[in-house]
Every structure is written in C-alpha cells, then in structure tokens.
Design a protein around this motif. Structure first.
Motif, mmCIF file in Angstrom:
data_model
loop_
_atom_site.group_PDB
_atom_site.id
_atom_site.type_symbol
_atom_site.label_atom_id
_atom_site.label_comp_id
_atom_site.label_asym_id
_atom_site.label_seq_id
_atom_site.Cartn_x
_atom_site.Cartn_y
_atom_site.Cartn_z
ATOM 1 N N ALA A 43 17.318 -15.449 -46.639
ATOM 2 C CA ALA A 43 18.253 -14.727 -45.765
ATOM 3 C C ALA A 43 18.792 -15.649 -44.682
ATOM 4 C CB ALA A 43 17.556 -13.519 -45.146
ATOM 5 N N TYR A 44 17.928 -16.510 -44.143
ATOM 6 C CA TYR A 44 18.395 -17.489 -43.162
ATOM 7 C C TYR A 44 19.396 -18.464 -43.808
ATOM 8 C CZ TYR A 44 14.514 -16.065 -40.055
ATOM 9 O OH TYR A 44 13.647 -15.368 -39.248
ATOM 10 N N PHE A 45 19.139 -18.842 -45.039
ATOM 11 C CA PHE A 45 20.073 -19.720 -45.741
ATOM 12 C C PHE A 45 21.414 -19.019 -45.953
ATOM 13 C CE2 PHE A 45 21.864 -21.271 -49.815
ATOM 14 C CZ PHE A 45 22.199 -22.550 -49.392
ATOM 15 N N ARG B 20 8.075 -19.846 -28.214
ATOM 16 C CA ARG B 20 9.456 -19.671 -28.682
ATOM 17 C C ARG B 20 9.521 -19.012 -30.058
ATOM 18 N NH1 ARG B 20 13.052 -19.464 -25.231
ATOM 19 N NH2 ARG B 20 14.624 -20.005 -26.792
ATOM 20 N N SER B 21 8.372 -18.808 -30.722
ATOM 21 C CA SER B 21 8.382 -18.426 -32.135
ATOM 22 C C SER B 21 9.044 -17.075 -32.378
ATOM 23 C CB SER B 21 6.951 -18.443 -32.694
ATOM 24 O OG SER B 21 6.124 -17.528 -31.987
ATOM 25 N N ILE B 22 8.580 -16.028 -31.719
ATOM 26 C CA ILE B 22 9.142 -14.691 -31.941
ATOM 27 C C ILE B 22 10.601 -14.638 -31.492
ATOM 28 C CG2 ILE B 22 8.997 -12.261 -31.271
ATOM 29 C CD1 ILE B 22 6.817 -12.983 -33.195
ATOM 30 N N LEU B 23 10.890 -15.250 -30.348
ATOM 31 C CA LEU B 23 12.252 -15.218 -29.807
ATOM 32 C C LEU B 23 13.254 -15.828 -30.783
ATOM 33 C CD1 LEU B 23 11.473 -16.381 -26.147
ATOM 34 C CD2 LEU B 23 12.019 -14.059 -26.891
ATOM 35 N N THR B 24 12.910 -16.986 -31.333
ATOM 36 C CA THR B 24 13.863 -17.681 -32.204
ATOM 37 C C THR B 24 13.943 -17.045 -33.588
ATOM 38 O OG1 THR B 24 12.116 -19.312 -32.659
ATOM 39 C CG2 THR B 24 13.748 -19.881 -30.978
ATOM 40 N N HIS B 25 12.827 -16.531 -34.098
ATOM 41 C CA HIS B 25 12.900 -15.782 -35.358
ATOM 42 C C HIS B 25 13.731 -14.518 -35.170
ATOM 43 C CE1 HIS B 25 10.538 -17.390 -38.734
ATOM 44 N NE2 HIS B 25 9.754 -17.952 -37.839
ATOM 45 N N ASN B 26 13.508 -13.795 -34.088
ATOM 46 C CA ASN B 26 14.238 -12.550 -33.864
ATOM 47 C C ASN B 26 15.741 -12.803 -33.811
ATOM 48 O OD1 ASN B 26 14.191 -9.640 -33.227
ATOM 49 N ND2 ASN B 26 15.019 -10.279 -31.253
ATOM 50 N N ILE C 111 3.033 -15.107 -41.585
ATOM 51 C CA ILE C 111 2.816 -14.711 -40.185
ATOM 52 C C ILE C 111 3.747 -15.518 -39.289
ATOM 53 C CG2 ILE C 111 1.126 -14.283 -38.364
ATOM 54 C CD1 ILE C 111 -1.093 -14.874 -40.338
ATOM 55 N N ILE C 112 4.442 -14.836 -38.395
ATOM 56 C CA ILE C 112 5.121 -15.488 -37.282
ATOM 57 C C ILE C 112 4.100 -15.471 -36.149
ATOM 58 C CG2 ILE C 112 7.116 -15.483 -35.756
ATOM 59 C CD1 ILE C 112 8.571 -13.837 -37.937
ATOM 60 N N GLN C 113 3.382 -16.548 -36.002
ATOM 61 C CA GLN C 113 2.068 -16.561 -35.367
ATOM 62 C C GLN C 113 2.131 -16.792 -33.856
ATOM 63 O OE1 GLN C 113 -0.535 -18.749 -37.930
ATOM 64 N NE2 GLN C 113 -2.360 -18.003 -36.921
ATOM 65 N N GLY D 86 4.358 -24.179 -39.810
ATOM 66 C CA GLY D 86 5.736 -24.494 -40.144
ATOM 67 C C GLY D 86 6.619 -23.268 -40.236
ATOM 68 N N PHE D 87 6.134 -22.203 -40.888
ATOM 69 C CA PHE D 87 6.912 -20.973 -41.000
ATOM 70 C C PHE D 87 7.121 -20.351 -39.623
ATOM 71 C CE2 PHE D 87 7.238 -16.358 -41.898
ATOM 72 C CZ PHE D 87 8.371 -16.377 -42.704
ATOM 73 N N THR D 88 6.092 -20.397 -38.802
ATOM 74 C CA THR D 88 6.182 -19.851 -37.447
ATOM 75 C C THR D 88 7.195 -20.611 -36.604
ATOM 76 O OG1 THR D 88 3.913 -18.986 -37.411
ATOM 77 C CG2 THR D 88 4.870 -19.570 -35.287
#
Length: 418
Positions: free
Chosen positions: A208-210, A115-121, A47-49, A383-385
């Motif tokens: 994928a990020y790596f 900032r979670s969704i913005l930075t993951h996106n 979850i990107i929480q 942490g994942f979020t």
C-alpha cells in the motif's frame, strides 16, 4: 539525469524514503530485483513497536550464553561454520551490550522509536482505507510462563513508563484468558503493551505504501543494480542492461547493502540475524485475537490474514546460507502448549535476514566520503517499525531541512573512525 534521486532497495525503508522525497518535489527512481516489499519487510511479526525503546542486546548472563552455545535455546542459535566470519562484529555487539554502553544506546534510540507510530500513521492515512483496514491499535501481549520473570518484566515496564511514557497494563492469568479465551494454559500472565500497533499483513501494508509512492509520481525499475558509480556530479547504476543516473543516491538494501558499499570503500561491521515464519490454521471456532510473544522460549505468534504466523528469534548465520529452520520446529512445539494450533499452511518456511549493527542502532546518514550518497540500513529487529521514520529523516537530510530528531547518533562515521 533519469531522476533527482535513485534509491536502491524497495523495502519499507526505500519506499518510505521515496515518498518523503516525492512530497518535497524530488523525482525518484526506486530499484529492486524483487517486487517491492517482498524481502525482510514481508516476513516479520507485524508490530509497529512503539514500546521498543530497548533494542535487543547481546546476552551477558552465563545461563543464556550456555543455552545458546549448546544449541538449547529457541530464541537464538548459530551456525558453527559461520563463526569465524561473524566473530568480529559479534564481539563488538557483546561489548556494546555492556550496561554502561547500553544505557547510552537506549537514550539515543528512544527518540527514533518515538517517531514510529507518527510516521506510520502519516503514510497509512495517505495510502487510503485499504491500508487502514490492516491495522489494529490494541497493542500486543508479552506473556510469561514463570512468576519470577513476569514480575521482573513488570518492573522494567514500570521503568519504561516513567522514563519514556510507554503505556502498558499488567494482566494476570484470568485477565489474559479473558482477552484470549482460546489459550490453553501454561502462562501466569502478560504485559499488555498498549501503545504499539499491529498489522495483519505486513507485506500488504508495504505494498500500500508502494502504491502511494507510485501515485505521487515515483518510478520503479525491476532488476538487480550492478553497483553504484560516482561520476562527474551524479551517480549511475546499471540495471537490467540500462544505465540509470541521478544527482543523489540512497542505499536501502538491508542485508545486501555491503555488496554496494564495499566497492565504494565503506567496510562496515554489519551482520545478519536470520529468521523464519510459518502460517498455521486453527480448529473451527478457535481464534487468536492478538499477537503474543513468548520470551521465555523465544518466538512470536500473531493472527495474520494468511493464518496464525509464528516468527522465530535470531539465527546467526551467513546471509545466503541454506535454510536451517530448526528454531521454527521448536517454536511450533512450544506454541502448541499454549494454543491449539492447526496444521501448517505454507509449503515451506519463509526465511529472511535482519541487517544488524554491533551497537544495535541503524545507520541513517550521509556517506562521509562521497557527495550525494545516503544510507538507511541496519535496523535489526525494528526495520518494519522504523522504515517510515528513517525515510522521513533521510528525506529531510537530503533536502537540507532540520531533521525531526537528532540523527548524529546514527551517522555512518561511528564505524569508520570519524
């Protein structure tokens, strides 16, 4: 110098920090003893929480404490032999969870979660279509077995919507059944959190990020770092028999951070919450469409690329102690009351350790006693979020930029008397 920056730890925090530094023109060497993203970043509920403005507080009601103390709880258990070492940070955790302290924690924590969704996106778009395929923007279900607890949670959701703008829908049992036709029963309804995103393979997303990190010119060195040594204007670390040097260093080692920090004189009240997961099949024609969390028992059930993943709550134990997946068995039994799970698909449960701080907030900070040393650890359940947000903030700090949010609440000094 081998590079401008050496980052110890190739989980989601270390990788994201590397990406943001590379974008700012810094050369980066990333070090880990394992393949990138194969530790705590790998074994979560995916979850990107965005709704998680309230970190997990220490229970203060007598009923919950008794359940945990008597090993009746599925959500939390402890290893008695670990209590002498865990007692000091857990006492601080209990203290910081008082209503007065917790309100302040939430006020500081909410902008970081924001900032979670913005930075993951940002990273998903940069990583390409294979990363995008892993994402669902539906949200997830917080489901309830009893009407009184369901109504109490509706009140909390309403408050979070009014205070923080968190989106949600209330689903009674018919509406939840329409969203998840293969649920058996046993539930009165759910909160549908509509803002978070879910990921069908968290490990693949970190990979994928790596891949993005490498595309931008980042270098990965495989091996266990033998500490971190300050020298005349730079940092060095021995990795696989080779001395690596850099002007700046980042410790993003999660639960292994004390192994490097303590020799440098930083004794922090860190502890771990261990967790387990297992994948399951499903009968032909049966599908779990969306992640479902069963808070009255204490586990999550999520559709993943590898099967239906059940993730457990918190096990308070020593980081490197032998696995004791008792909670997983209890969670599996409870999940079968709600959904027709098939057989176990993994040969053994996966075990990980969530790095935690007593005040439930991560450390995103320059180390106060050393120049050029930075730390991104202690994210507990998020942490994942928060990995990409932490990487953004660290890179901004390290390059002298104004940070996207105020990071003073996350400074290391709060645990060092500074």
């Amino acid at each position: 110098m081998d590079s401008d920056v050496i980052i110890l730890g190739a989980g989601i925090v270390g990788i994201a920090t590397g990406i943001h530094l590379l974008r700012r023109g810094r050369s980066v060497t990333l070090v880990d003893r394992n393949a990138p993203g194969r530790e705590t970043s790998f074994g979560n509920a995916g979850i990107i929480q965005r709704e998680g403005v309230r970190p997990h507080a220490f229970p203060r009601d007598l009923q919950t404490l008794l359940q945990v103390g008597l090993h009746l709880s599925t959500a939390a258990r402890y290893e008695p032999l670990a209590l002498p070492k865990l007692a000091p940070p857990l006492l601080k955790y209990w203290w910081e969870s008082s209503p007065e302290h917790y309100r302040k924690v939430v006020q500081s924590y909410a902008p970081l979660i924001g900032r979670s969704i913005l930075t993951h996106n940002d990273l998903i778009l940069a990583a390409g279509p294979e990363a995008e395929k892993l994402i669902s923007r539906y949200g997830w279900h917080l489901a309830f077995r009893s009407q009184d607890k369901f109504e109490k949670e509706i009140g909390k959701a309403r408050g979070d919507h009014e205070q923080f703008g968190i989106g949600y829908k209330v689903l009674d049992w018919p509406a939840l059944k329409a969203a998840e036709p293969d649920l058996i029963g046993g539930l009165v309804g759910a909160i549908h959190w509509t803002d978070p995103w879910t990921v069908r393979d968290p490990g693949a997303l970190v990979s994928a990020y790596f891949g993005l990190f490498e595309t931008l010119g980042g270098r990965f060195v495989s091996g266990a770092a033998e500490g971190l040594v300050p020298e005349a204007g730079f940092w060095s670390s021995m990795v696989a028999g080779r001395k690596l040097t850099a002007q700046q260093a980042v410790i993003a080692l999660g639960p292994w951070a004390p192994d490097v920090l303590e020799p440098l004189g930083y004794r922090l009240p860190l502890f771990v919450k261990r967790g387990y997961h297992m994948h399951y099949g499903a009968p032909e024609g049966v599908e779990l469409k969306h992640l479902l969390l069963d808070p009255e028992v204490g586990y999550a059930m999520a559709p993943m690329a590898a099967g239906i993943r059940i993730t457990t709550g918190a096990e308070f134990s020593m980081r490197d102690a032998a696995p004791t997946p008792i909670q997983l068995g209890k969670a599996e039994q409870a999940a079968r009351e709600l959904f027709p799970l098939g057989d176990r698909l993994d040969p053994q449960p996966w075990k990980g350790a969530r790095p935690c701080t007593p005040d439930m907030m991560p450390i995103i900070s320059k180390a106060p006693r050393h120049e050029g040393l930075y730390v991104g650890i202690g994210h507990a359940h998020h942490g994942f979020t928060l990995g990409p947000a932490t990487g953004e903030l660290l890179a901004q700090t390290m390059t002298g930029e104004e940070t996207a949010i105020d990071i003073r609440p996350f400074r290391m000094e709060r645990f060092l008397g500074g």
